[in-house]
Each structure stands twice: as structure tokens, then as C-alpha cells.
Scaffold this motif. Structure first.
Motif, short mmCIF file in Angstrom:
data_model
loop_
_atom_site.label_atom_id
_atom_site.label_comp_id
_atom_site.label_asym_id
_atom_site.label_seq_id
_atom_site.Cartn_x
_atom_site.Cartn_y
_atom_site.Cartn_z
N CYS A 6 54.79 25.86 16.45
CA CYS A 6 55.36 24.93 17.18
C CYS A 6 55.50 23.56 16.73
O CYS A 6 54.73 23.27 15.75
CB CYS A 6 54.39 24.71 18.28
SG CYS A 6 53.87 26.61 19.16
N THR A 7 56.07 22.85 17.31
CA THR A 7 56.25 21.46 16.82
C THR A 7 56.15 20.62 18.21
O THR A 7 56.03 21.03 19.21
CB THR A 7 57.69 20.83 16.41
OG1 THR A 7 58.73 21.25 17.58
CG2 THR A 7 58.04 21.68 15.19
N ALA A 8 55.47 19.19 17.85
CA ALA A 8 55.43 18.33 19.06
C ALA A 8 55.86 16.93 18.62
O ALA A 8 55.92 16.78 17.75
CB ALA A 8 53.91 18.37 19.66
N ILE A 48 49.63 28.40 13.30
CA ILE A 48 48.21 29.08 13.50
C ILE A 48 48.12 30.60 13.59
O ILE A 48 48.98 31.48 14.16
CB ILE A 48 47.59 28.56 14.77
CG1 ILE A 48 47.62 27.10 14.97
CG2 ILE A 48 46.26 28.96 14.90
CD1 ILE A 48 47.04 26.59 16.12
N SER A 49 47.66 31.32 12.52
CA SER A 49 47.45 32.52 12.63
C SER A 49 45.93 33.06 12.79
O SER A 49 45.17 32.19 12.51
CB SER A 49 47.95 33.07 11.36
OG SER A 49 47.04 32.90 10.30
N ALA A 50 45.73 34.02 13.79
CA ALA A 50 44.48 34.66 13.85
C ALA A 50 44.44 35.97 13.45
O ALA A 50 45.55 36.71 13.39
CB ALA A 50 44.30 34.55 15.54
N GLY A 389 60.51 30.00 15.84
CA GLY A 389 60.66 31.35 15.32
C GLY A 389 59.55 31.84 14.22
O GLY A 389 59.24 30.58 13.39
N GLU A 390 59.27 32.92 13.88
CA GLU A 390 58.35 33.43 12.87
C GLU A 390 58.75 32.90 11.62
O GLU A 390 57.90 32.43 10.67
CB GLU A 390 58.27 35.04 13.04
CG GLU A 390 57.32 35.39 12.26
CD GLU A 390 55.99 35.03 12.40
OE1 GLU A 390 54.88 35.07 11.74
OE2 GLU A 390 55.71 34.87 13.79
N ASN A 396 52.18 31.85 4.97
CA ASN A 396 52.72 33.12 4.51
C ASN A 396 52.14 34.11 5.17
O ASN A 396 51.41 34.10 6.02
CB ASN A 396 52.84 33.13 2.98
CG ASN A 396 51.46 33.19 2.31
OD1 ASN A 396 50.49 33.65 3.13
ND2 ASN A 396 51.09 32.82 1.24
N SER A 397 52.44 35.30 4.82
CA SER A 397 51.83 36.68 5.41
C SER A 397 50.35 36.94 5.16
O SER A 397 49.74 37.55 5.94
CB SER A 397 52.62 37.61 5.03
OG SER A 397 52.78 37.84 3.56
#
Lengths: 405, 405
Positions: A6-8, A48-50, A389-390, A396-397
Motif C-alpha cells: 500500500c501507499t499512504a 508486508i508479507s506474513a 497490486g502484487e 520478492n517471493s
């Protein structure tokens, strides 16, 4: 792996926040009100990735890894959003237990920190908004603003586009200290802003410590706290009415008063320098030459950079005026002016004095040494946080930043 | 022909006068308190001769004749002192009817007006004192101060040496708005001052118009008026006790607050520039390095020049410190420092950093461009107006200035 980007946006207050009544919960001593600037020009972006396979929470800021456990304010935002997610997971056992997964956080600003533009508001807003999206929290933006507030006070205002008030609230637990949108950006699309990045040798006092020094030592701050409520009411009305005259005068008066209480702090705090003061005098002359009908309003946060608010019709003239009195240095000519709306019609700056009202006293200030203003960014009132978008992810992955410094 | 020549000193307020409740009678909105500086270094000198053969009143200021009828403030002083003389002549017919004689007035400052040092206080004090001597008025100095006040508000404080309060009074006719001596210069002879003349391109707002703009438009000024009475009491006590700690802190806080209400004025009024601010930061670091025990205090009037108060024992160190960070330009080296008390022991400045406490953060400010401070004048607390011998007159035997420009 779940991942969100996201951007803010950046917000620039027209009624200033300066002083906390509770430094832990970040509860302010007065209401404040800001304008959200376009993310096309200035934003913080956070991915952020979980992943349950991650060893631990990790954080990269502008490409450099930081110790997340030492960032108490970010930690507040993690704790609060994870607690909300945990409650959801308890109620719905089918949900992924994301609240228990380690997180990788990568955040970048698209503007140089060295430019002296406050990045904590947009940065913490992007963090909280991205966490909310990742956890799929049903929380309202105003409720989220209470969490962002605990990351960085003014971050709560960056969760909305347009015109945003931060209501100080009165509860001891901070439950009523939150941001609300006064009007969306579509309400007054003619309002634009020019960010003037002012060169300064010295490092100013941080706003976190500076504002508490003011609360503790400035006798005049008492009166400011009596003045602000009336200004908030008048400013809200001016925005509703799209009344630039009242908006401009209150904006300038409130910026000046904020810097007044900084100077009444002991030892005094200085954010304005000779270039900042030159811009103030120039804008007053520009308005005076228009028979006192305001065409522009300046405001300054905790640094020497000016933000000039004006309506679209006057912006070209104002950009040329600033460019005339505060010319670029030769080395920085190519990055001096960001012209996203092409107001100069691709012609660039001329050294000529622009065609302003004939009453204008051209010797109101001298022409400053080249480079006194290093950058001009033309922007406008715009929307709140955006989900990308992703393919826009900063990670990275493997959950590692694509751009490491 | 009767002729008298006198000098009057400069005074620098430590509790500032800013704002009139009556602009005709020059009645202030708050009490103020000042220190009288030595006339050996800075003074206004006035010669007045009365001669029934003169065609009319004439006035020369710094060697240039001015139209006396257009100087309303000086005219007030003439009218009031002539009225007092007239009353004496009525009671004693043997007296020369000096009240009916035309007057020739010649006045000079021994410091350049371009230095930006307020000359109206010493100038009007010298005028009123010389008129009182010429007319042999039995009036007390405090009564004379009511007349000088109508010439230039702060002139009333230059009629005394040492430490002087201007009591604002409450009467509508101004009869109780006058200067009183808090302590003579002999009370605290260790107190000294360093005047730092700061170069500035721009012409500031005149104090006469600036202070009324503040009264009309600064919301914070209300609070200042509530703050000053407590500061006056504390300052008087600090002077009585020769307590430099309280004296220094109140002096700095009051200077800062005065400049705060200038900035809260709309449009804002600026007197401090980047050099002024550098001196403020230097003095705070100098005090902080001494474990917060004040060794120096700055104050600024309606201009960028600093006056630094300190006791004799620290003055050499302070002069070297200012000389290090604000070096002279090559062309002005010979006039840079006026060393009447020979604190540098004839050695002049070295470029070395002076031996200050080791805690001192030498990079608190950069070394400023040569000439940012153009002059340093070392002076001390001293006496009030002096009457000089006939041989010191600025007028020749025809009543014409010896030095015409």
C-alpha cells in the motif's frame, strides 16, 4: 504467504499539532487540521508479507534493515493490529492464523529524507493501513487512526484524503482521540500546494522532544491552547465554504503562532531560517499587491521548508515568483522543479520577473543565492491510502526487499 | 547667550517595552526594565543655546539641519520644558526670560546610526536633560522622565544610570508613567555588556509601527501582558541580590518572548536573522557546558544586534568565543573590536578556539562568514546623563554647529 502493498500520503497541517498531554498514548494538547497531498508526488510505500516459515519479524526502512524490537512506536502498531486479528481468528476458526505469523515489513519513501519533509506521518499511516489490509480487519478508518496515532501522532491524519481533523479527545485512554475527514479531496479540487525545499546547514530539534519542551517552558503556549478551538471551527467552515480568504489567513497565522511558541520555549527552538523568512515576506507582498486579497498562503512544519497553498489559477505565477527570487544552483537545475501538471507548459523557468500585479514591490526581498531553495514540488489535494497490486511489492517471493541498500 | 552641553547614555532593556496603550502620550502596555550602558562607549551628545537674537528654533541632527516643526516628539519636549521655565519666570521676574528665546539645538551620536543601535532613547534623553539644565529646572529626574517619555518611550529610562524601571502607571494623563532607578551602577559594577553589531541587508519594521501592529493582531500578546508583572518583580529582586542566574534567565526568556509576539503579529515581524540565531545557540551551548550555570545572557531589541550581559570574570572568554565563530572581514579588522578595558591585553584576536569548558560542543554552530558580525563593543553598567564644560559644545559662539555635514 500473504503479502500486501500500500501507499499512504503526506499531510501538511494548517492548524498545527504541537504538544502532547500523554506522551505514551500520543494524546495531543489541541485539535489539528491538515490537507492531504497527492501520493503521485509524495508518498510512503509499504509491503508486508506474513509467513509462518519466517524466523522472526523483520523490518527494512528505505532499503536498510532495522531492529524492529527497538522501534517502540512501530511495535505499538503491530501489537494493536495483531490483537484485532486474533479476535477475528477466535470467532472464525477457518481464518488463517496470520496473527501468529512472523512479518516481513519493507517501507520506502519516494522523496529523500534529506529533503527534510516529515516522513513519519506517511510512513506510519502506510504501515497501519497495510497491516489492516493484510489482516483483513473490518475496522473503520477512524478506528484505525487511533492505532496510527500511537505510531506517530500526525500519522492518524494521513489515513484520509482531502481535509482531515485530528480531534484531541478527552478520554484518558485515548479512545476519542482520532482523525475524521472534514471533506474529501473532490470537495475542493482547485486547491493546490507548492512544496519549497529549503537548504539548511543545521539539524533542527526533533519535533518529539521539541513539543514537550514547549509544553514545559513556554508561558505563551497557554494562550495558544485557548486560541486553537476557535481557529478549528473557523477553518472547518472555511473548507466547507471553499473560502480561500479565511483558509489562507488562518493557515498563515497558525504557522506563525506555532513558530512563536517555539521561540518562547526555553532554550528557544528555531525552525525558520533566513530563506524561510524571505518566502514569508514574498508571499505577504504578493498578497498585498493584490489589494490584500489572498492569492497564496504559506505554512511551515518543524523545519525550514515552506508549503504554499493556492488555487490552481494562481499557481503558475507563484511558481515563477519563487523561481525568480530563489533560483536553482547550476548543478541541481534538472531536479529543481517537479512539474507533474505541466504548468510551465514544458518551457522551464525564465529569469525574468513574472507578470504580477504592478503594485508589487520587486525589492521586497533580494534575489537569494542560487540553491537557497533546492527543490520545488507542485502537488494538490488528493486521496487517502491506496492498495497496490502484487506486482508493485517491495518484497520478492522470499519476502526479502527487491532493493537493498 | 546661554548654552549647555550634555550627554545621555544608551539603555538596553532586559524586560522589554513593546506596545502602547496611548500612542499620543506614549503610555506603555507593560512595565519595562533596563540597564544603562557606559557613555564612554555609546552616547548621544546635545548642545543647546538660547539667544533672543536668533530668528527661530533650529535643529541639527548628526550635522544635518532638520525642520524642527515637523518633529512632533521633540516638539512635545520643548513645549513641556518651556512651560516649566515660564512658570519659574513668572514667580521670579529676575530670571532671564529664556522660555521666550529661540533655541539652537545640535545633537550627535558617537556611534553610527547605520550600526542599527537604537539612538532615539539616548537622543531624546539628552535633549530633555540639556533643556532642563539650560532652563535650570528644579524638576526631579523622575519628573523629567515623564517629559522624555513623550519624546521617545524608552528615553525615560536613559535619564538614570544603573538599573532603571519604567513604571507603566494607570492614570489616563500619564502622570504616573515614569522611570525610577532600581539600583545605581555602583551597586553591581561587575556586570558588563558586549554589543555585537550584526550585519543585515534588510530594513526592519520600525518599532513605533511594529509594536502597535502586535497590540492589534497578536493573540499571544494578551498572555505576555499577564506574564510581565511577575517577571518585573523577579528581575528587581535579582538585581537587588546581584543574582546573575535569575537575571540571565529572565533576560533571555524576555527577549525571546518579545520576538515571539513579533512573529505572532500579522503579518509577522522579524528582527532576528540567521546570525542572531547563531549567537543565541552559541550562548546556550556555552551555558550548558558550564553545567547549566549561566555565564552569559543575550538580549535583542528591534533589530538583529545582540547585547550579551555577563560578569567581568567571563567577558574575555565570551569575546574570544564570539570572535572565533563570527570573525571580522579583512577590510573591517581595525574597527571590529572596541576594547576600552583592554581585556585582550593588547594582543588582539587569535583564530584559536578559546579555552572554554571541555564539555563545550564546538560544532554547535558553524563558523560564520567573515563580517556576519561587523563590530564588537565592550561596555559596562554605568551612570546617567552628564553635563559637560563649555569647551565641549557642539555649537560655536554664533550658535552654529562646529561640524556641519
Amino acid at each position: 504467504m500473504s503479502s500486501v502493498t500500500c501507499t499512504a500520503p503526506v499531510n501538511i497541517a494548517v492548524i498545527k499539532y504541537w504538544g502532547k498531554r500523554d506522551t505514551q498514548l500520543i494524546l495531543p494538547t489541541n485539535d489539528s487540521l491538515s490537507v492531504t497531498l497527492s501520493q503521485d508526488i509524495l508518498h510512503s510505500k509499504t509491503s508486508i508479507s506474513a509467513n509462518k516459515g519466517y524466523a522472526q519479524d523483520r523490518l527494512w526502512l528505505n532499503g536498510i534493515e532495522e531492529d524492529i524490537t527497538k522501534n517502540k512506536r512501530m511495535h505499538n502498531c503491530f501489537r494493536e493490529t495483531r490483537a484485532l486479528r486474533q479476535r477475528m481468528e477466535k470467532e472464525d476458526p477457518d481464518l488463517l492464523p496470520l496473527s501468529t505469523y512472523p512479518l516481513h515489513v519493507c517501507s520506502e519513501n519516494n522523496f529523500p529524507t534529506a529533503a527534510g519533509l516529515a516522513s513519519s506521518a506517511s510512513g506510519l499511516a502506510a504501515l497501519v493501513f497495510t497491516l489492516a489490509k493484510l489482516f483483513d480487519l473490518p475496522t473503520s478508518m477512524t478506528d484505525l487512526s487511533r492505532i496510527a496515532r500511537q505510531g506517530s501522532g500526525s500519522a492518524c491524519r494521513s489515513l484520509f484524503g482531502g481535509f482531515v481533523a485530528w480531534e484531541m479527545g478527552s478520554e484518558a485512554d485515548g479512545s476519542d482521540s482520532r482523525a475524521v475527514q472534514i471533506a474529501p479531496d473532490t470537495h475542493w479540487p482547485e486547491l493546490e500546494a507548492l512544496v519549497c525545499v529549503v537548504s539548511d546547514a543545521k539539524k533542527g530539534t526533533s519535533s518529539t522532544s521539541g513539543m514537550q519542551q514547549t509544553i514545559e517552558s513556554s508561558p505563551l503556549m497557554k494562550e495558544r491552547l485557548r486560541v486553537v478551538p476557535g481557529r478549528m471551527d473557523a477553518m472547518k467552515q472555511a473548507i466547507k465554504d471553499k473560502n480561500f480568504q479565511t483558509f489562507a489567513e488562518l493557515t498563515m497565522r497558525d504557522s506563525n503562532q506555532f513558530h512563536s511558541v517555539c521561540l518562547d520555549t526555553f532554550p528557544p527552538i528555531f525552525y525558520l531560517n533566513d530563506t524561510s523568512r524571505g518566502i514569508i515576506q514574498l508571499i505577504h507582498e504578493y498578497n498585498a499587491a493584490n489589494n490584500g486579497v489572498y492569492k497564496a498562503a504559506y505554512t511551515y512544519d518543524a523545519g525550514p521548508n515552506a508549503v504554499i497553498y493556492a488555487t490552481k489559477e494562481n499557481m503558475k505565477e507563484i511558481i515563477e515568483l519563487i523561481g525568480h527570487y530563489f533560483p536553482s544552483s547550476d548543478e541541481k537545475k534538472s531536479t529543481y522543479f517537479t512539474d507533474p501538471y505541466n504548468v510551465l507548459e514544458g518551457k522551464g523557468f525564465s529569469n525574468e520577473f513574472p507578470v504580477v500585479n504592478q503594485k508589487f514591490n520587486t525589492s521586497v526581498i533580494p534575489i537569494y543565492p542560487p540553491g537557497s531553495v533546492s527543490r520545488l514540488l507542485h502537488t494538490k489535494v488528493h486521496d487517502g491510502p491506496r492498495t497496490l497490486g502484487e506486482d508493485q511489492s517491495l518484497l520478492n517471493s522470499d519476502g526479502i526487499p527487491k532493493n537493498l541498500v
